[in-house]
Scaffold this motif. Structure first.
Motif, PDB file in Angstrom:
ATOM      1  N   LYS A   1       7.035  44.427   2.505  1.00 23.49           N
ATOM      2  CA  LYS A   1       6.254  44.911   3.642  1.00 23.49           C
ATOM      3  C   LYS A   1       5.078  45.760   3.175  1.00 23.49           C
ATOM      4  CE  LYS A   1       6.710  47.509   7.970  1.00 23.49           C
ATOM      5  NZ  LYS A   1       7.653  48.243   8.872  1.00 23.49           N
TER       6      LYS A   1
ATOM      7  N   LYS B   1       8.156  39.742   4.561  1.00 19.46           N
ATOM      8  CA  LYS B   1       6.711  39.602   4.408  1.00 19.46           C
ATOM      9  C   LYS B   1       6.346  38.966   3.068  1.00 19.46           C
ATOM     10  CE  LYS B   1       6.207  41.744   8.305  1.00 19.46           C
ATOM     11  NZ  LYS B   1       5.822  40.996   9.526  1.00 19.46           N
TER      12      LYS B   1
ATOM     13  N   GLU C   1       2.332  43.500   1.299  1.00 18.95           N
ATOM     14  CA  GLU C   1       1.981  42.220   1.939  1.00 18.95           C
ATOM     15  C   GLU C   1       0.509  41.874   1.780  1.00 18.95           C
ATOM     16  OE1 GLU C   1       2.217  40.071   6.347  1.00 18.95           O
ATOM     17  OE2 GLU C   1       2.490  42.259   6.160  1.00 18.95           O
TER      18      GLU C   1
END
Length: 392
Positions: free
Chosen positions: A387, A123, A390
């Protein structure tokens, strides 16, 4: 099993082979031609596009541009010391990876392989850097000056360093985690002559001895008792014969502290005291500091706690543990002054496991089963951090 750890276990035999190749062919400082070529080829074989940075650094990016970026760092240089391990892959060139940088480099190569295979799910972007000259405390600064923190500027940084401790554990200290390091050289210049006629000479040995004693007063009388300051004279050189008073004496040592203000104050007072004491004994004095030195290592508390959680999730609850700050130094500190950073000390064996010696000992050996776990920590921390952040 966590898929990152599973893949790292699959890579373990290859990683051990890579580590032994690097270990058997150590190089020092910025003079790393064989190591650079080896790392570069490994990265290209993964389908990556490494770039040269600074005098002898390598950087490579994995993931997609435009999002957050996390930096992962490993150092590559060895120490100028003769290995005494008697391992079948021991170095024979007079240098030794006695600080475990061969393991750091191998673990980051393992992480690169895992991250490249999972690039589509990242991400954001991971910037991996392979750094020279950590032992000289100049490699990180060289890469920073060459622009490693630009295009893109990382939002966070992580480094792992081996430590003499239970295999597979990860220690950390929040906030100021390692001391600064400034190497000093004090040249005391007198007037040499016959040892039987000291009144006709200016004795630099006498002056140097008083300088060493006087410097102790900086810590005991001039710095707040709660402040950590270690000022150590580690070398004294002077004289050629027992009946000749030398013309000069050289003292060398280091200053380490956890506070940049204390660091500046200690350097200033060292110079003032050395020159003042020398003058009191009719000698001259020159004080120099090697390179720029490095600041204290600062572990960002939020980032460190977050990565400690990822390590526990990956390797088991309690794997990451809080420890006392170290008075020793790590030049990852240069990066920690610029962006939120976290340095973890990864256990690679202790006395209970048969690993009797710590880093910088010519007899030190490491539990190679820790290598793939370090690779997994690098990769998993990057995946999870990107993640989570993000959309932030």
């Amino acid at each position: 099993m966590n898929k990152t750890l599973k893949r790292a276990e699959e890579l373990a035999p290859e990683l051990i082979s890579v580590r032994r190749e690097i270990h058997q062919n150590p190089e020092i400082g910025f003079e790393l031609p064989r190591t650079l070529h080896f790392v570069w080829e490994k990265l290209e074989a993964m389908g990556l596009k490494p770039e040269a940075v600074g005098q002898a650094g390598i950087a490579v990016n994995i993931g997609k541009q435009g999002g957050k970026t996390i930096l992962l760092r490993a150092d590559m240089d060895a120490l100028p010391m003769k290995e005494e391990t008697k391992l079948p892959f021991a170095s024979e060139n007079g240098y030794m990876h006695a600080c475990g940088h061969d393991i750091h480099t191998t673990a980051l190569l393992g992480a690169a392989q895992i991250l490249k295979e999972r690039e589509a799910e990242l991400k954001g972007q991971v910037k991996l850097i392979f750094q020279p000259a950590e032992e000289r405390m100049t490699g990180a600064q060289d890469m920073v000056e060459a622009g490693i923190l630009n295009n893109p500027k990382p939002d966070a940084a992580l480094a792992l360093h081996v430590v003499h401790g239970p295999s597979g554990t990860a220690g950390y200290a929040k906030g100021n985690a390692c001391g600064s390091s400034d190497l000093f050289r004090i040249k005391v210049i007198g007037k040499g002559g016959h040892g039987a006629a000291p009144h006709m000479n200016v004795d630099p040995i006498h002056a140097a001895c008083h300088i060493v004693i006087a410097l102790e007063g900086i810590n005991s009388r001039e710095v707040h008792p709660a402040s950590m300051l270690v000022m150590t004279v580690c070398m004294i050189h002077g004289g050629t014969a027992p009946n000749i008073m030398p013309g000069e004496v050289v003292l060398e040592g280091s200053i380490r502290t956890m506070d940049n203000e204390v660091r500046s104050f200690a350097k200033k007072r060292l110079e003032e005291i050395a020159k003042g004491v020398a003058a009191a004994f009719r000698a001259d004095c020159q004080v120099t500091f090697e390179n720029k030195g490095i600041p204290p290592m600062v572990n960002d508390e939020g980032l460190t706690s977050e990565i400690a959680g990822y390590i526990d999730d990956l390797l088991g609850e309690g794997t990451a543990y809080e420890m006392e700050p170290m008075t020793g130094s790590e030049d990852f500190s240069v990066i920690s002054q610029e962006i939120p950073s976290a340095l973890f000390w990864f256990g690679t064996g202790d006395e209970n496991e048969g690993y009797l010696y710590g880093v910088h000992d010519p007899r030190v050996t490491f539990n190679e089963n820790s290598i793939h776990k370090m690779a997994a920590v690098y990769a998993e921390a990057a995946v999870c951090w990107l993640k989570k952040h993000e959309n932030q």
